[in-house]
Structures are given as structure tokens and as C-alpha cells.
Design a protein around this motif. Structure first.
Motif, mmCIF file in Angstrom:
data_model
loop_
_atom_site.group_PDB
_atom_site.id
_atom_site.type_symbol
_atom_site.label_atom_id
_atom_site.label_comp_id
_atom_site.label_asym_id
_atom_site.label_seq_id
_atom_site.Cartn_x
_atom_site.Cartn_y
_atom_site.Cartn_z
ATOM 1 N N HIS A 18 0.857 -1.191 0.000
ATOM 2 C CA HIS A 18 0.000 0.000 0.000
ATOM 3 C C HIS A 18 0.890 1.236 0.000
ATOM 4 C CE1 HIS A 18 -3.543 -2.412 0.768
ATOM 5 N NE2 HIS A 18 -2.989 -2.901 1.868
ATOM 6 N N ARG A 19 0.482 2.219 -0.788
ATOM 7 C CA ARG A 19 1.139 3.526 -0.810
ATOM 8 C C ARG A 19 0.100 4.537 -0.340
ATOM 9 N NH1 ARG A 19 5.475 5.778 -4.033
ATOM 10 N NH2 ARG A 19 5.246 8.024 -4.345
ATOM 11 N N LEU A 20 0.298 5.069 0.861
ATOM 12 C CA LEU A 20 -0.701 5.911 1.521
ATOM 13 C C LEU A 20 -0.218 7.357 1.519
ATOM 14 C CD1 LEU A 20 -1.259 3.445 4.502
ATOM 15 C CD2 LEU A 20 -2.517 3.550 2.336
ATOM 16 N N GLU A 21 -1.010 8.228 0.933
ATOM 17 C CA GLU A 21 -0.581 9.602 0.671
ATOM 18 C C GLU A 21 -1.412 10.641 1.414
ATOM 19 O OE1 GLU A 21 -0.701 10.128 -3.535
ATOM 20 O OE2 GLU A 21 0.668 8.461 -3.966
ATOM 21 N N GLU A 22 -2.140 10.243 2.453
ATOM 22 C CA GLU A 22 -3.034 11.180 3.127
ATOM 23 C C GLU A 22 -2.318 12.190 4.011
ATOM 24 O OE1 GLU A 22 -3.737 8.214 2.370
ATOM 25 O OE2 GLU A 22 -5.861 7.983 1.875
ATOM 26 N N HIS A 23 -1.133 11.869 4.523
ATOM 27 C CA HIS A 23 -0.399 12.826 5.358
ATOM 28 C C HIS A 23 0.128 13.968 4.490
ATOM 29 C CE1 HIS A 23 -0.413 11.009 9.331
ATOM 30 N NE2 HIS A 23 -0.157 9.833 8.806
ATOM 31 N N THR A 24 0.208 15.152 5.086
ATOM 32 C CA THR A 24 0.691 16.333 4.368
ATOM 33 C C THR A 24 2.027 16.833 4.905
ATOM 34 O OG1 THR A 24 -0.604 17.766 5.840
ATOM 35 C CG2 THR A 24 -1.648 17.050 3.781
ATOM 36 N N SER A 25 2.682 16.016 5.697
ATOM 37 C CA SER A 25 4.006 16.348 6.209
ATOM 38 C C SER A 25 4.745 15.044 6.482
ATOM 39 C CB SER A 25 3.898 17.198 7.482
ATOM 40 O OG SER A 25 5.170 17.680 7.882
ATOM 41 N N ALA A 26 5.994 15.155 6.925
ATOM 42 C CA ALA A 26 6.832 13.973 7.135
ATOM 43 C C ALA A 26 6.161 12.996 8.090
ATOM 44 C CB ALA A 26 8.194 14.391 7.676
ATOM 45 N N VAL A 27 6.311 11.700 7.806
ATOM 46 C CA VAL A 27 5.713 10.647 8.622
ATOM 47 C C VAL A 27 6.834 9.904 9.340
ATOM 48 C CG1 VAL A 27 4.207 8.633 8.644
ATOM 49 C CG2 VAL A 27 3.864 10.415 6.920
#
Length: 453
Positions: free
Chosen positions: A304-313
Motif C-alpha cells: 500500500h502507498r498511503l498519501e493522506e499525510h501532508t508532512s513527514a511521517v
């Protein structure tokens, strides 16, 4: 009292202007003059009897006898007539109110004893100095091993703090051209430790023998800021965006390479089953990798490639009571804690915490999640899962709380912050002692006899 003592008492009272808010106010109906009887609380029939009939009994002692006196005493006790006061200066106590009538209550549906609310200390129980702690959000400089020894990297040196006796020892100091230390991680045995360096190398050390075992080279081109163990596999994440699985038992240690991040990998966590790996990066991406589809010949494709965060994880934590539940936290531009079903890739919930999420830890004994934060409060927040109601906020650090580690028993949490202090919090409480399971009434026959295949 002289004038000086009177003035000092007035000054003492002026220092506590809010003290009276803590005094419990009395009910206005109870503010009665102590010398005026309360007519509503008096029994006039009994008062009339005591003033007339009671006096006749005392005036005619001839009519009294031991048996008659005993009878009157018993009668007075039965009808509550042995009172000595006629006037009442207080209200009668209110009668208890039954919220649920007795006819509707059932013995079969008795209330279960409620669990007492756990006390959560608001201050740290111990504070240690941590000079030269690198103030870098993308590094991982703190870990607590299974043998109850805490490892922390301060500049070029790795220190070990034994929680059982409070002793401190120096494990290694890296050369200036190779440092600083960028990550530390204990192996599952609690004896061996991996140390990531700024020169893209990883050192393996035996902490009990205080000697270096080997150095892993050739995998990364830039610093190694994240480490994660999966049995004998050491997974490393670098500033070059690569994730490498290293088998520490063999000479050619690189067995798998994961390519999915464009910037530094700052978070790595294996699931408890060892089948899934979560990786977070400075490119705001969260990847889920599955070992069942891993390949040693080519770069492994993510699950899975999850792109919901808008800053570093960076903050990642697998749930201890649900194997496919992952919590992730975003940096200063995101400030959210998100929950994921790693089987489907679905985002189950997202909570805006209001500040940078630096680290996450699950409570091993309760359904709770602890988060550490940066500007502006630099606090720890304890959340109830799944409602995500905030149970407590713990303050003490004066700068962002970059790193967290949990004791082997799951009760104590260590935090290291940019204020160069290491604090210990008894936030998760003491686990309940489980009663040993009762032996089976009918054990399996021939249980002690080896099976014949």
C-alpha cells in the motif's frame, strides 16, 4: 494580637485570592440561627405528650413498677419515643430516593463492579540530563531493550542506562568524521544493539561483552536514521530513500531492497507477526510492505502507498491487540494521527492533535495510545482508543519531545527532548496480575505419551 501580627495575617490572606473558591458553600436552607427552632422539623404530637402525659408519670411514682417501666421503655424504643429533645434546630435529613423501583430490579441482572479509574501522574518520576542530544526530527536516538537497559545516543556517544539499578555506562564513542550517531535499536534478545551512523554505515555491538561484532557497509549512500529488527533481519532506512533488509548472520548481508521513498526514511516499524513493514518518509508518504511478496532479485513493490499525510511521517506504532491496525503521526505541517487497516489500506480515522507528532506508543495493557509533540506545548497526550478522547496531557519538557521508548513491562515510558533531558513517566500504570488458568478437568488421554506418526 499586636498590630504587626494583624498586618501579617492580612498579607497572608491577600496572597491567596482564590482560596475561598475551594470552600464548599452551604445550602441556603441550612443557614439557620442556632437559637431559633425549626418548626418544620418538629413533632408537635410527641412534644405535647412529653409536656403533659410524661409529666404525670413522673408525678405519680405509685403507679410505676419495674415491669411497667420495662414495658414503657420497650414501647418507647419501638415507637422512637426515647428522645430527650423537644425543640429541633436542624432540618430532617432527606429520605433516600430509589431511582429504580425494587419491583423492576432483578437479581439476575446485578451491576458488575466498575473498574476504578487509574491515576495518571502528571509529572515525570525521574529526570536525567541528556547533553548533546541532537535536535533532529528525522533521527531515532532512543530505545529500551528487552533486558531493561535503555540506550540513548548523545552526539557521537552511545550510553546505556540500566533501569534495574540506575547505573550508566558508555558503550562506544564514534570518531568525529563518522558521527554523529543517527539511530539506535536493540535486537529482540536485548543483548545486541545496532547503531546507525552519519557516514551511511551500521555497527553491531554486543552490549554485555562491550565489543563490536561487525559493520554493515555498501547498502546506503547517506546517513542511516531509522532501524527496525525482525528476528535476525535488520531493516535500515537512509536519507537516500532506500530501505534495506540485512541478514546479520551472513557475510553478504543485503537480502532485500525496498524502493518507494523519494526522500529520507525517518520511520520504520515491523508488525508483531513480522509479515508487514511500515515505513514513513520526509516525502509525506507511508508505505506498507509485505514479506510474502518480497523478492531478492529486484526492488520489492509496496503493498500500500498511503498519501493522506501532508508532512513527514516519522511516528509509527503497530497496535498490540489488533495485528492489522497501524497508527501514524505527521509532522508540523500535518499534526494528525491516522489509523490504518493495513490489509485493505483504508484510513479508519484521523485526529488533528494541533501540533507536530514526534512519536507514538500503544499501551500494552489497555486500549490507549500515547503521543509526543513539538511546538507549542511540547507535551505528551494520552488518548483512549477508539474514541480518541484525550485522557491526560503531561507537561514537563520545554522543547519538542523527539523520542519515546517503552519499558519491557509496558508500564514506564522514557522521553528524550530537544531540551536535553531524559524523563521517565509512569503513564501506563501497573498491569493487572492474571490468575493462573485452572487445570482442565478432563485432560487429554495419553497426554504424556509420545505420539506415533
Amino acid at each position: 494580637m499586636d498590630a504587626g501580627s494583624w498586618n501579617s495575617s492580612l498579607k497572608a490572606q491577600s496572597r491567596c485570592p482564590l482560596q475561598e473558591q475551594f470552600l464548599q458553600k452551604k445550602n441556603a436552607r441550612e443557614n439557620l440561627d442556632r437559637f431559633i427552632p425549626n418548626r418544620s422539623a418538629m413533632d408537635f404530637d410527641y412534644a405535647h405528650y412529653m409536656l403533659t402525659e410524661g409529666r404525670k408519670d413522673k408525678e405519680n411514682p405509685a403507679t410505676s413498677s419495674p415491669s411497667r417501666d420495662a414495658y414503657r421503655k420497650r414501647l418507647a424504643e419501638t415507637f422512637n419515643m426515647n428522645r430527650t429533645r423537644i425543640l429541633a434546630f436542624k432540618n430532617k435529613p432527606p429520605a433516600p430516593v430509589e431511582l429504580i423501583p425494587r419491583e423492576f430490579s432483578s437479581s439476575t441482572h446485578s451491576d458488575k463492579p466498575t473498574k476504578p479509574r487509574r491515576h495518571i501522574p502528571q509529572t515525570s518520576e525521574r529526570t536525567l540530563d541528556a547533553p548533546d542530544l541532537v535536535d533532529d526530527y528525522y533521527l531515532n536516538l532512543l530505545d529500551w531493550g528487552s533486558c531493561n537497559v535503555l540506550a540513548i545516543a548523545l552526539g557521537n556517544t552511545v550510553y546505556l542506562w540500566d533501569a534495574s539499578n540506575g547505573s550508566t555506562s558508555e558503550l562506544v564513542t564514534i570518531d568525529e568524521e563518522d558521527g554523529p550517531v543517527t539511530s539506535v535499536s536493540w535486537a529482540p534478545d536485548g543483548r545486541h544493539i545496532a547503531i546507525g551512523l552519519n557516514n551511511a554505515e551500521v555497527q553491531l555491538w554486543d552490549s554485555t561483552a562491550n565489543r563490536q561484532l561487525r559493520t554493515l557497509r555498501g547498502g546506503h549512500r547517506q546517513r542511516v536514521g531509522s532501524l527496525a529488527w525482525n528476528n535476525h533481519i535488520l531493516t535500515t532506512g537512509g536519507m537516500d530513500g532506500l530501505i534495506i533488509n540485512n541478514d546479520v548472520r551472513v557475510r553478504e548481508h543485503i537480502v532485500e531492497t525496498y524502493r518507494g521513498h523519494d526522500q529520507e526514511v525517518c520511520g520504520l516499524k515491523w508488525s508483531a507477526s513480522g509479515q508487514q513493514l511500515a515505513s514513513g518518509g520526509n516525502d509525506n508518504l507511508l508505505h506498507i510492505w509485505d514479506r510474502s511478496v518480497a523478492s531478492s532479485n529486484s526492488a520489492t513493490q509496496w503493498l500500500h502507498r498511503l498519501e493522506e499525510h501532508t508532512s513527514a511521517v516519522k511516528a509509527l506504532a503497530w497496535c498490540p491487540f489488533q495485528g492489522n491496525l497501524l497508527a501514524s503521526g505527521g509532522g508540523a505541517g500535518d499534526r494528525c494521527i491516522k489509523f490504518w487497516n493495513t490489509h485493505t489500506g483504508a484510513c479508519l480515522n484521523s485526529v488533528d492533535t494541533g501540533s507536530q507528532v514526534c512519536a507514538l506508543l500503544w499501551n500494552k495493557n489497555e486500549r490507549e495510545l500515547l503521543s509526543s509533540h513539538g511546538f507549542a506545548q511540547n507535551q505528551l497526550a494520552l488518548w483512549k482508543y477508539p474514541s480518541m478522547v484525550k485522557m491526560a496531557e503531561l507537561n514537563g519538557h520545554t522543547s519538542r519531545v523527539l523520542f519515546m521508548a517503552q519499558s519491557p513491562d509496558g508500564c514506564t515510558v522514557a522521553t528524550a527532548a530537544a531540551d536535553e533531558t531524559l524523563r521517565f513517566w509512569n503513564v501506563f500504570g501497573v498491569p493487572e496480575v492474571k490468575k493462573p488458568a485452572a487445570p482442565k478437568a478432563n485432560p487429554e488421554p495419553f497426554a504424556n505419551v509420545n505420539r506415533i506418526r
